[in-house]
Write a protein that holds these residues in place. Structure first.
Motif, PDB file in Angstrom:
ATOM      1  N   TRP A  44      -5.727  21.725  33.963  1.00 53.64           N
ATOM      2  CA  TRP A  44      -4.582  20.828  33.887  1.00 53.64           C
ATOM      3  C   TRP A  44      -4.895  19.410  34.342  1.00 53.64           C
ATOM      4  CZ3 TRP A  44      -0.802  21.777  30.828  1.00 53.64           C
ATOM      5  CH2 TRP A  44      -0.484  23.090  30.494  1.00 53.64           C
ATOM      6  N   GLU A 137       1.737  24.328  25.344  1.00 54.05           N
ATOM      7  CA  GLU A 137       2.044  25.063  26.578  1.00 54.05           C
ATOM      8  C   GLU A 137       2.824  24.184  27.559  1.00 54.05           C
ATOM      9  OE1 GLU A 137      -0.309  27.497  30.065  1.00 54.05           O
ATOM     10  OE2 GLU A 137      -1.344  27.027  28.200  1.00 54.05           O
ATOM     11  N   PHE A 138       2.408  22.924  27.694  1.00 53.72           N
ATOM     12  CA  PHE A 138       3.096  22.018  28.607  1.00 53.72           C
ATOM     13  C   PHE A 138       4.545  21.806  28.171  1.00 53.72           C
ATOM     14  CE2 PHE A 138       4.302  17.594  29.662  1.00 53.72           C
ATOM     15  CZ  PHE A 138       4.341  17.726  31.042  1.00 53.72           C
ATOM     16  N   LYS A 140       6.358  23.805  26.420  1.00 55.93           N
ATOM     17  CA  LYS A 140       7.118  25.041  26.667  1.00 55.93           C
ATOM     18  C   LYS A 140       7.601  25.074  28.108  1.00 55.93           C
ATOM     19  CE  LYS A 140       4.872  28.054  23.323  1.00 55.93           C
ATOM     20  NZ  LYS A 140       3.938  29.181  23.167  1.00 55.93           N
ATOM     21  N   HIS A 141       6.717  24.677  29.046  1.00 59.84           N
ATOM     22  CA  HIS A 141       7.106  24.621  30.457  1.00 59.84           C
ATOM     23  C   HIS A 141       8.234  23.609  30.654  1.00 59.84           C
ATOM     24  CE1 HIS A 141       4.100  27.169  32.378  1.00 59.84           C
ATOM     25  NE2 HIS A 141       3.212  26.679  31.537  1.00 59.84           N
ATOM     26  N   LYS A 144      11.489  24.943  29.271  1.00 62.62           N
ATOM     27  CA  LYS A 144      12.017  26.037  30.078  1.00 62.62           C
ATOM     28  C   LYS A 144      12.625  25.534  31.392  1.00 62.62           C
ATOM     29  CE  LYS A 144       9.432  28.760  32.564  1.00 62.62           C
ATOM     30  NZ  LYS A 144       8.398  29.682  32.992  1.00 62.62           N
ATOM     31  N   ASN A 145      12.042  24.488  31.976  1.00 63.16           N
ATOM     32  CA  ASN A 145      12.438  24.057  33.318  1.00 63.16           C
ATOM     33  C   ASN A 145      13.363  22.849  33.368  1.00 63.16           C
ATOM     34  OD1 ASN A 145      10.927  26.023  34.819  1.00 63.16           O
ATOM     35  ND2 ASN A 145       9.095  24.934  34.190  1.00 63.16           N
ATOM     36  N   TYR A 172       4.162  16.440  38.033  1.00 63.04           N
ATOM     37  CA  TYR A 172       4.863  17.571  37.425  1.00 63.04           C
ATOM     38  C   TYR A 172       5.698  18.301  38.469  1.00 63.04           C
ATOM     39  CZ  TYR A 172       5.742  22.002  35.106  1.00 63.04           C
ATOM     40  OH  TYR A 172       6.352  23.099  34.572  1.00 63.04           O
ATOM     41  N   LEU A 176       9.713  18.769  38.525  1.00 63.94           N
ATOM     42  CA  LEU A 176      10.431  20.030  38.727  1.00 63.94           C
ATOM     43  C   LEU A 176      11.467  19.893  39.837  1.00 63.94           C
ATOM     44  CD1 LEU A 176       7.554  22.664  38.489  1.00 63.94           C
ATOM     45  CD2 LEU A 176       9.419  22.324  36.868  1.00 63.94           C
TER      46      LEU A 176
END
Length: 191
Positions: A44, A137-138, A140-141, A144-145, A172, A176
């Motif tokens: 990452w 993938e990033f 998707k995160h 989702k968040n 990141y 969050l």
């Protein structure tokens, strides 16, 4: 005469078998240069660094494209013969041509990041599949968040809804925390 045929007289489909037997090559041996690249996965921090460089390429291409649009529009519209007594769509020709020049500059500004991204992809062909996989993938995160869009208002929008400003793991994690804080405030408003 066929029994005494030379071993060099073979059909095209026999050639790989012939070389496989004489050189002792295993049939499972593959010469694929992408196997070596696929073995090294990006982590990452490397992904965020490459993403930052890609955005720099987009910015670097944006400025010249906007200037090319501005100068191209000014040369074109500046060379047109105008009659100040005949308005164009009800507007003075000088104002209309000035607006068209600004629109040309805006078009260059919009096209610049696409050209920069394309140039970056051409220059970094080896990591593009890995970056695309990590991008998916990033995002998707992020999807989702992030806070649900219906919780935001016009006066209080969700901070960085698409995660565009995230440039490191630290950012990141902060993103969050900001999303969780906004979600708490939206669901449980303080009186």
């Amino acid at each position: 005469m066929q029994n005494f045929a030379s071993p060099l007289r073979r059909t095209c489909k026999d050639i790989p078998r012939f070389f496989g037997r004489t050189n002792g090559l295993n049939s499972s041996l593959r010469f694929n240069s992408t196997q070596v690249d696929a073995a090294k996965q990006l982590n990452w921090p490397e992904y965020f660094e490459i993403r930052r460089r890609r955005r720099q390429w987009q910015t670097v291409f944006t400025i010249p494209c906007a200037l090319v649009g501005f100068f191209g529009g000014s040369f074109y519209f500046g060379s047109l013969a105008t009659d100040p007594t005949k308005p164009i769509m009800g507007v003075d020709p000088m104002i209309f041509y000035g607006g068209c020049t600004v629109l040309c500059m805006g078009a260059g500004y919009v096209v610049g990041p696409s050209l920069g991204s394309t140039a970056w992809r051409v220059m970094n062909r080896k990591v593009v599949p890995q970056i695309d996989a990590l991008d998916r993938e990033f995002y998707k995160h992020v999807a989702k968040n992030r806070v649900a869009a219906e919780l935001q208002s016009a006066t209080n929008p969700v901070p960085d809804y698409y995660g565009e400003k995230v440039g490191s793991l630290k950012q990141y994690r902060q993103w969050l925390r900001d999303q969780a804080k906004y979600r708490r405030k939206a669901v449980l408003p303080e009186e």
